[in-house]
Write an enzyme that holds these catalytic residues in place. Sequence first.
Site, PDB file in Angstrom:
ATOM      1  N   SER A 176      21.805  32.202 -43.754  1.00  0.00           N
ATOM      2  CA  SER A 176      21.708  32.999 -44.964  1.00  0.00           C
ATOM      3  C   SER A 176      21.419  34.470 -44.678  1.00  0.00           C
ATOM      4  O   SER A 176      21.392  35.272 -45.607  1.00  0.00           O
ATOM      5  CB  SER A 176      20.584  32.445 -45.854  1.00  0.00           C
ATOM      6  OG  SER A 176      19.327  32.566 -45.189  1.00  0.00           O
ATOM      7  N   SER A 213      19.445  30.160 -40.017  1.00  0.00           N
ATOM      8  CA  SER A 213      19.910  31.308 -40.804  1.00  0.00           C
ATOM      9  C   SER A 213      19.933  32.632 -40.042  1.00  0.00           C
ATOM     10  O   SER A 213      20.494  33.614 -40.549  1.00  0.00           O
ATOM     11  CB  SER A 213      19.045  31.458 -42.062  1.00  0.00           C
ATOM     12  OG  SER A 213      19.212  30.335 -42.892  1.00  0.00           O
ATOM     13  N   LYS A 252      15.918  41.784 -44.312  1.00  0.00           N
ATOM     14  CA  LYS A 252      16.473  40.773 -45.219  1.00  0.00           C
ATOM     15  C   LYS A 252      15.727  40.800 -46.546  1.00  0.00           C
ATOM     16  O   LYS A 252      14.503  41.013 -46.570  1.00  0.00           O
ATOM     17  CB  LYS A 252      16.372  39.391 -44.554  1.00  0.00           C
ATOM     18  CG  LYS A 252      17.102  38.280 -45.298  1.00  0.00           C
ATOM     19  CD  LYS A 252      17.039  36.973 -44.507  1.00  0.00           C
ATOM     20  CE  LYS A 252      17.730  35.828 -45.234  1.00  0.00           C
ATOM     21  NZ  LYS A 252      17.681  34.570 -44.455  1.00  0.00           N
TER      22      LYS A 252
END
Length: 433
Positions: free
Chosen positions: A113, A137, A38
């Site tokens: 996210s 997330s 990420k």
Amino acid sequence: MAGTLTFEPADRYNAFITTCNAAPYTDGRLAGTAVAVKDNISTCGIQTTCGSRILAGYVPPFDAHVVALLRSEGAAIVGKTNMDEFGMGTTTETSGYGPTLNPVDQTRVPGGSSGGSAAAVAAGLVPMALGTDTGGSIRCPAAFCGIVGLKPTYGRVSRYGLVAYANSLEQIGPMARSVEEVSLLMEVISGYDRRDSTMVDRPYAHTPSADIAGLRIGLPAEYFGEGVDPRVAETVRNAIGRLEDLGAETVPCTIPSMSYALAAYYVICTSEASSNLARFDGVRYGPAAPTQKQWHEAYQEVRGEHFGREVRRRIMLGTFALSAGYYGKYYGKAQIARRNVRQDFERVLGEVDIIAGPTMPTVAFRLGEKSDPLSMYLSDILTVPANLAGVPAISVPCGTVDGLPVGLQLIGRHFEDERVVDAAYAYEQGGRS
């Protein structure tokens, strides 16, 4: 054997912000395995933007601890995945680099996210990825994309090198297509790091077991109540029934503090964000501020131009909550509510071994469907309590509604990540149709 992995994915889903066409790897348990990271986790020599234009072009000079552990076990870091800007969102639509699409249905969001990581795994671009979980997330996009995602116990994985959004809530965790792969990735990234003062030296070394005979599963009424799509609730109840068939016992329970959890979460996370994001000012990080202007004008111009709307909204909310005269009214009360949530979880988990329920109250939204911030925030209601309590939680696919994946969420006691992994593994081995 060490080598270089060629990585040129057909990324039709905008899952990546940055890709590494030639990714070196060494020997180890993950030798030659492509792992996506990420974009809010620091990677030496690879651009790290947090999904924000204010960090475009920033290349960290060091690896986050988890990335160093991945490299030491031979993983090939093949790219940085798309995300909601600084982790602020539930759909991966607030990224400064455009939204990510859900590989299951490209008219839908992948969740957020960590939507880029989930989409990359679900599309088969990589077998494993790292995400971060501040209020769900990892679990939200795992549920929406039909993969497995684990939020470890707070403090079990080092956050050194993670660009902070809300320090007291967020945790790095593994995402993959199977529980076994998630468990392997968790084992690699859980090595102790003295540079993270919140970390506890509890390495994860575990082989998943499907033997759950006698496991006591709590079913909080709040996880199947108002706001939860009845079809999602039914799918999850059927999955829990499968766990009963495998020898588990279910116990009804309640978590009364759930009604305050979401409000407490957003006060705390925005307050921490207002402090953490102060460094992005055009002086220390980000595009250079115009020097011919007064400092406060230049500061305002850089942040106003390069931060997205959701980030600006949360900074303003957090700044207000911490301001003189309102600190006790909002932030102080939010911390009391957080303590009550933690105590409720400890009480329930003193009577049962794990808690089960839906990961998300609905299936994946259509792109642009959640234009109202409040309705988007409400979709986090089933995931944020685990972050407030700091307990481990996993999402495992358990069926579909209208052809879209539904996630079964399993929550355990502090530092009993192994138990939630075992329960998820048992379901995966015996429950997938």
